[in-house]
Design a protein around this motif. Structure first.
Motif, PDB file in Angstrom:
ATOM      1  N   ALA A  35       0.826  -1.206   0.000  1.00  0.00           N
ATOM      2  CA  ALA A  35       0.000   0.000   0.000  1.00  0.00           C
ATOM      3  C   ALA A  35       0.859   1.255   0.000  1.00  0.00           C
ATOM      4  CB  ALA A  35      -0.927  -0.009   1.217  1.00  0.00           C
ATOM      5  N   GLY A  36       1.896   1.268   0.834  1.00  0.00           N
ATOM      6  CA  GLY A  36       2.786   2.433   0.851  1.00  0.00           C
ATOM      7  C   GLY A  36       3.510   2.633  -0.468  1.00  0.00           C
ATOM      8  N   LEU A  37       3.954   1.543  -1.064  1.00  0.00           N
ATOM      9  CA  LEU A  37       4.630   1.633  -2.359  1.00  0.00           C
ATOM     10  C   LEU A  37       3.670   2.083  -3.456  1.00  0.00           C
ATOM     11  CD1 LEU A  37       6.746  -1.625  -2.091  1.00  0.00           C
ATOM     12  CD2 LEU A  37       7.679   0.695  -2.251  1.00  0.00           C
ATOM     13  N   ALA A  38       2.429   1.609  -3.406  1.00  0.00           N
ATOM     14  CA  ALA A  38       1.447   2.018  -4.408  1.00  0.00           C
ATOM     15  C   ALA A  38       1.197   3.510  -4.330  1.00  0.00           C
ATOM     16  CB  ALA A  38       0.145   1.246  -4.218  1.00  0.00           C
ATOM     17  N   ARG A  39       1.215   4.081  -3.111  1.00  0.00           N
ATOM     18  CA  ARG A  39       1.079   5.541  -2.987  1.00  0.00           C
ATOM     19  C   ARG A  39       2.241   6.228  -3.695  1.00  0.00           C
ATOM     20  NH1 ARG A  39       0.675   9.289   1.521  1.00  0.00           N
ATOM     21  NH2 ARG A  39      -0.364   7.777   2.852  1.00  0.00           N
ATOM     22  N   MET A  40       3.432   5.646  -3.592  1.00  0.00           N
ATOM     23  CA  MET A  40       4.622   6.247  -4.217  1.00  0.00           C
ATOM     24  C   MET A  40       4.573   6.170  -5.734  1.00  0.00           C
ATOM     25  SD  MET A  40       7.893   4.986  -1.962  1.00  0.00           S
ATOM     26  CE  MET A  40       9.013   5.842  -3.075  1.00  0.00           C
ATOM     27  N   VAL A  41       4.399   4.945  -6.237  1.00  0.00           N
ATOM     28  CA  VAL A  41       4.592   4.720  -7.670  1.00  0.00           C
ATOM     29  C   VAL A  41       3.298   4.765  -8.469  1.00  0.00           C
ATOM     30  CG1 VAL A  41       6.659   3.371  -7.213  1.00  0.00           C
ATOM     31  CG2 VAL A  41       4.470   2.197  -7.436  1.00  0.00           C
ATOM     32  N   ARG A  42       2.141   4.803  -7.767  1.00  0.00           N
ATOM     33  CA  ARG A  42       0.838   4.895  -8.423  1.00  0.00           C
ATOM     34  C   ARG A  42       0.582   3.742  -9.390  1.00  0.00           C
ATOM     35  NH1 ARG A  42      -1.712   8.742  -5.306  1.00  0.00           N
ATOM     36  NH2 ARG A  42      -0.131  10.224  -4.672  1.00  0.00           N
ATOM     37  N   ASP A  43       1.084   2.563  -9.045  1.00  0.00           N
ATOM     38  CA  ASP A  43       0.915   1.385  -9.897  1.00  0.00           C
ATOM     39  C   ASP A  43       0.964   0.169  -8.976  1.00  0.00           C
ATOM     40  OD1 ASP A  43       1.455  -0.927 -11.491  1.00  0.00           O
ATOM     41  OD2 ASP A  43       2.180   0.351 -13.111  1.00  0.00           O
ATOM     42  N   VAL A  44      -0.191  -0.500  -8.783  1.00  0.00           N
ATOM     43  CA  VAL A  44      -0.219  -1.588  -7.813  1.00  0.00           C
ATOM     44  C   VAL A  44       0.608  -2.788  -8.256  1.00  0.00           C
ATOM     45  CG1 VAL A  44      -2.424  -0.928  -6.803  1.00  0.00           C
ATOM     46  CG2 VAL A  44      -2.399  -2.490  -8.760  1.00  0.00           C
ATOM     47  N   GLY A  45       0.682  -3.019  -9.563  1.00  0.00           N
ATOM     48  CA  GLY A  45       1.507  -4.110 -10.057  1.00  0.00           C
ATOM     49  C   GLY A  45       2.971  -3.870  -9.767  1.00  0.00           C
ATOM     50  N   LEU A  46       3.443  -2.655 -10.046  1.00  0.00           N
ATOM     51  CA  LEU A  46       4.830  -2.316  -9.758  1.00  0.00           C
ATOM     52  C   LEU A  46       5.078  -2.328  -8.250  1.00  0.00           C
ATOM     53  CD1 LEU A  46       7.624  -1.377 -10.588  1.00  0.00           C
ATOM     54  CD2 LEU A  46       6.732   0.969 -10.743  1.00  0.00           C
ATOM     55  N   ALA A  47       4.100  -1.882  -7.477  1.00  0.00           N
ATOM     56  CA  ALA A  47       4.252  -1.882  -6.022  1.00  0.00           C
ATOM     57  C   ALA A  47       4.452  -3.299  -5.496  1.00  0.00           C
ATOM     58  CB  ALA A  47       3.034  -1.234  -5.369  1.00  0.00           C
ATOM     59  N   GLU A  48       3.668  -4.247  -6.004  1.00  0.00           N
ATOM     60  CA  GLU A  48       3.834  -5.628  -5.546  1.00  0.00           C
ATOM     61  C   GLU A  48       5.190  -6.177  -5.976  1.00  0.00           C
ATOM     62  OE1 GLU A  48       1.590  -9.950  -5.548  1.00  0.00           O
ATOM     63  OE2 GLU A  48       1.370  -8.626  -7.274  1.00  0.00           O
ATOM     64  N   GLU A  49       5.618  -5.828  -7.178  1.00  0.00           N
ATOM     65  CA  GLU A  49       6.916  -6.296  -7.660  1.00  0.00           C
ATOM     66  C   GLU A  49       8.046  -5.771  -6.775  1.00  0.00           C
ATOM     67  OE1 GLU A  49       9.747  -5.591 -11.576  1.00  0.00           O
ATOM     68  OE2 GLU A  49       7.558  -5.500 -11.800  1.00  0.00           O
ATOM     69  N   LEU A  50       7.968  -4.498  -6.404  1.00  0.00           N
ATOM     70  CA  LEU A  50       8.993  -3.911  -5.536  1.00  0.00           C
ATOM     71  C   LEU A  50       8.963  -4.541  -4.151  1.00  0.00           C
ATOM     72  CD1 LEU A  50       8.474  -0.200  -6.602  1.00  0.00           C
ATOM     73  CD2 LEU A  50      10.557  -1.554  -6.989  1.00  0.00           C
ATOM     74  N   ALA A  51       7.772  -4.820  -3.655  1.00  0.00           N
ATOM     75  CA  ALA A  51       7.655  -5.473  -2.349  1.00  0.00           C
ATOM     76  C   ALA A  51       8.271  -6.873  -2.391  1.00  0.00           C
ATOM     77  CB  ALA A  51       6.192  -5.543  -1.931  1.00  0.00           C
ATOM     78  N   GLN A  52       8.031  -7.595  -3.485  1.00  0.00           N
ATOM     79  CA  GLN A  52       8.624  -8.923  -3.633  1.00  0.00           C
ATOM     80  C   GLN A  52      10.144  -8.828  -3.700  1.00  0.00           C
ATOM     81  OE1 GLN A  52       7.329 -11.884  -3.528  1.00  0.00           O
ATOM     82  NE2 GLN A  52       5.131 -11.646  -3.845  1.00  0.00           N
ATOM     83  N   ASP A  53      10.656  -7.792  -4.384  1.00  0.00           N
ATOM     84  CA  ASP A  53      12.104  -7.584  -4.430  1.00  0.00           C
ATOM     85  C   ASP A  53      12.681  -7.392  -3.028  1.00  0.00           C
ATOM     86  OD1 ASP A  53      12.113  -7.803  -7.157  1.00  0.00           O
ATOM     87  OD2 ASP A  53      12.237  -5.649  -7.561  1.00  0.00           O
ATOM     88  N   ALA A  54      11.969  -6.608  -2.213  1.00  0.00           N
ATOM     89  CA  ALA A  54      12.424  -6.382  -0.845  1.00  0.00           C
ATOM     90  C   ALA A  54      12.393  -7.680  -0.041  1.00  0.00           C
ATOM     91  CB  ALA A  54      11.562  -5.314  -0.173  1.00  0.00           C
ATOM     92  N   PHE A  55      11.373  -8.494  -0.284  1.00  0.00           N
ATOM     93  CA  PHE A  55      11.275  -9.775   0.407  1.00  0.00           C
ATOM     94  C   PHE A  55      12.447 -10.681   0.030  1.00  0.00           C
ATOM     95  CE2 PHE A  55       9.722 -14.205   0.209  1.00  0.00           C
ATOM     96  CZ  PHE A  55       9.481 -14.418   1.547  1.00  0.00           C
ATOM     97  N   LEU A  56      12.790 -10.728  -1.250  1.00  0.00           N
ATOM     98  CA  LEU A  56      13.916 -11.550  -1.685  1.00  0.00           C
ATOM     99  C   LEU A  56      15.224 -11.042  -1.093  1.00  0.00           C
ATOM    100  CD1 LEU A  56      12.960 -12.127  -5.438  1.00  0.00           C
ATOM    101  CD2 LEU A  56      12.787 -13.751  -3.542  1.00  0.00           C
ATOM    102  N   ALA A  57      15.344  -9.720  -0.972  1.00  0.00           N
ATOM    103  CA  ALA A  57      16.535  -9.155  -0.337  1.00  0.00           C
ATOM    104  C   ALA A  57      16.601  -9.560   1.131  1.00  0.00           C
ATOM    105  CB  ALA A  57      16.525  -7.627  -0.461  1.00  0.00           C
ATOM    106  N   ALA A  58      15.441  -9.600   1.782  1.00  0.00           N
ATOM    107  CA  ALA A  58      15.395 -10.027   3.184  1.00  0.00           C
ATOM    108  C   ALA A  58      15.851 -11.473   3.315  1.00  0.00           C
ATOM    109  CB  ALA A  58      13.989  -9.850   3.739  1.00  0.00           C
ATOM    110  N   VAL A  59      15.404 -12.341   2.409  1.00  0.00           N
ATOM    111  CA  VAL A  59      15.823 -13.749   2.439  1.00  0.00           C
ATOM    112  C   VAL A  59      17.342 -13.840   2.359  1.00  0.00           C
ATOM    113  CG1 VAL A  59      15.751 -15.942   1.200  1.00  0.00           C
ATOM    114  CG2 VAL A  59      13.657 -14.596   1.468  1.00  0.00           C
TER     115      VAL A  59
END
Length: 428
Positions: free
Chosen positions: A32-56
């Motif tokens: 939700a926070g990323l979607a506010r930034m980039v105004r694209d829910v698909g891109l927001a989910e992709e960025l969130a997944q990237d952060a998750f992979l970085a966490a792993v």
């Protein structure tokens, strides 16, 4: 920071489970926070997944940080900025993001009346309404919102919606593409648009609650965090639309069902069915809130709305001091009204259970057999589970055992499948 200089495979497994748990808790706010930034829910989910992979990668070697949600958000924000720089987005938006540490929307130059009409300042709710935009089909709205809001897998959503997993995957991909191509704004709809989009939002919120109340897959039967999120959204929706009876009906239904969560599992996590629960463990504060919400729905002439009817059924259970005191005749009558209002095979299955309790197992079995070939119930494990229970009560033990075994084979939740196998083994 929880760290270990020489992490064993067991330690790494624990960290991965921790990461998965953090993702379940934090992914909605992150997207939700990323979607506010980039105004694209698909891109927001992709960025969130990237952060998750970085966490792993980082947490497995360096340990889980003290504030994992903040770590994910900071990582995702940096990647969002990098992505926007790579694509050379508008300089003003870049400046806004670089300096907006609080992630507040830029209001400079905004229409004051439009800003005043934005009555809820909640990123998660904005995400729900964006995913439930009319440009999408209702099926796509439901699938996408469950994915973005609840962090559910495609398998879990498929089970919740009773459709094949590939179908859900296609819906989600197409939905994100459609929102991006249509440049759907990330915002709460204005008051004029609200009613037409509210029904779908209510449906999505309830599906999320149901996934928390009885998880479709995994090692645990309940996921209380999802119930909490659905309840939070329900209360926000009541503040948004206080004159809409079905909003109160939905909140009542969720509160009354949530009252049973503590009693739904044994100390070892095994499921406890409704009639076997210790009602002293039911949360009476939730019951009081649920009954109050139901009265609000009825006061607004919404007693026969689908959610209010289901809440009235839940209220019958909540008001009964013991299982034996349950007013099954009243519940069966309420299911008659519900079936007339929103008939579906699942409603009919629940109606059959009510009639079995009110008029005997044969009455229930007759209703179940009338829907046994329904396409929507072919892979629905509760159909053979209910049928097995009714056959057992009628003394048809061989048939009952076969139904319990079939239900166990269809169930994807480990706890529920174990319970069904135990019921099959105990049926002689």
């Amino acid at each position: 920071m929880v760290s270990s200089p020489s992490m064993t495979s067991a330690d790494a497994g624990h960290v991965r489970r921790t990461i998965d748990a953090v993702w379940r808790i934090e992914s909605t706010k992150l997207i939700a926070g990323l979607a506010r930034m980039v105004r694209d829910v698909g891109l927001a989910e992709e960025l969130a997944q990237d952060a998750f992979l970085a966490a792993v990668e980082h947490w497995t070697t360096g340990g889980v940080p003290d504030k994992p949600g903040a770590w994910l958000m900071a990582t995702a924000k940096r990647r969002a900025i990098d992505r926007m720089r790579q694509h050379q987005l508008h300089a003003r938006k870049q400046t806004q993001i670089d300096h907006d540490d609080d992630w507040q929307p830029a209001l400079a130059g905004a229409d004051p009346e439009a800003a005043a009409d934005d009555v809820i300042g909640d990123d998660v709710l904005r995400l729900v309404f964006t995913a439930c935009h009319p440009v999408l089909s209702i099926d796509a709205q439901v699938a996408l919102t469950l994915r973005l809001l609840g962090g559910l897998t495609t398998e879990e959503i498929a089970r919740a919606c009773l459709v094949p997993e590939p179908t859900i995957q296609q819906r989600i991909v197409r939905a994100k593409r459609t929102l991006s191509e249509a440049q759907v704004p990330f915002e709460t709809p204005g008051r004029e648009e609200l009613p037409e989009r509210l029904a779908t939002v209510l449906g999505v919120v309830y599906l999320i609650f149901n996934e928390g109340y009885a998880a479709t897959s995994g090692a645990e039967w309940t996921r209380p965090a999802l119930c909490d999120e659905a309840l939070r959204l329900g209360r926000i929706l009541v503040a948004l639309a206080p004159l809409e009876p079905e909003v109160h009906g939905l909140l009542a239904l969720m509160e009354l069902q949530a009252s049973r969560l503590n009693a739904r599992t044994a100390p070892d996590g095994a499921p406890i069915l409704l009639l076997e629960q210790d009602r002293a463990r039911w949360d009476h504060l939730y019951i009081q809130r649920g009954l109050a919400s139901l009265r609000n729905a009825e006061r607004l002439s919404g007693a026969e709305g689908p959610y209010a009817l289901q809440a009235a059924i839940a209220a019958c259970h909540a008001r009964a001091p013991t299982a034996a005191d349950t007013d099954w005749k009243r519940i069966a009558a309420l299911y008659d009204v519900l079936a007339a209002r929103m008939g579906s095979p699942v409603v009919e299955l629940n109606r059959a259970v009510a009639y079995a309790m009110a008029d005997g197992p044969q009455a229930g079995l007759d209703l179940v057999d009338a829907i046994v070939d329904a396409r929507e119930l072919r892979e629905y494990h509760l159909l053979p589970s209910v049928r097995g229970d009714l056959l057992r009560k009628l003394g048809r033990h061989d048939e009952a055992r076969a139904e319990f075994e079939r239900a166990a084979a269809l169930a994807r939740n480990e706890r529920e499948a174990t319970l069904l196998r135990e019921r099959a083994a105990a049926t002689h």
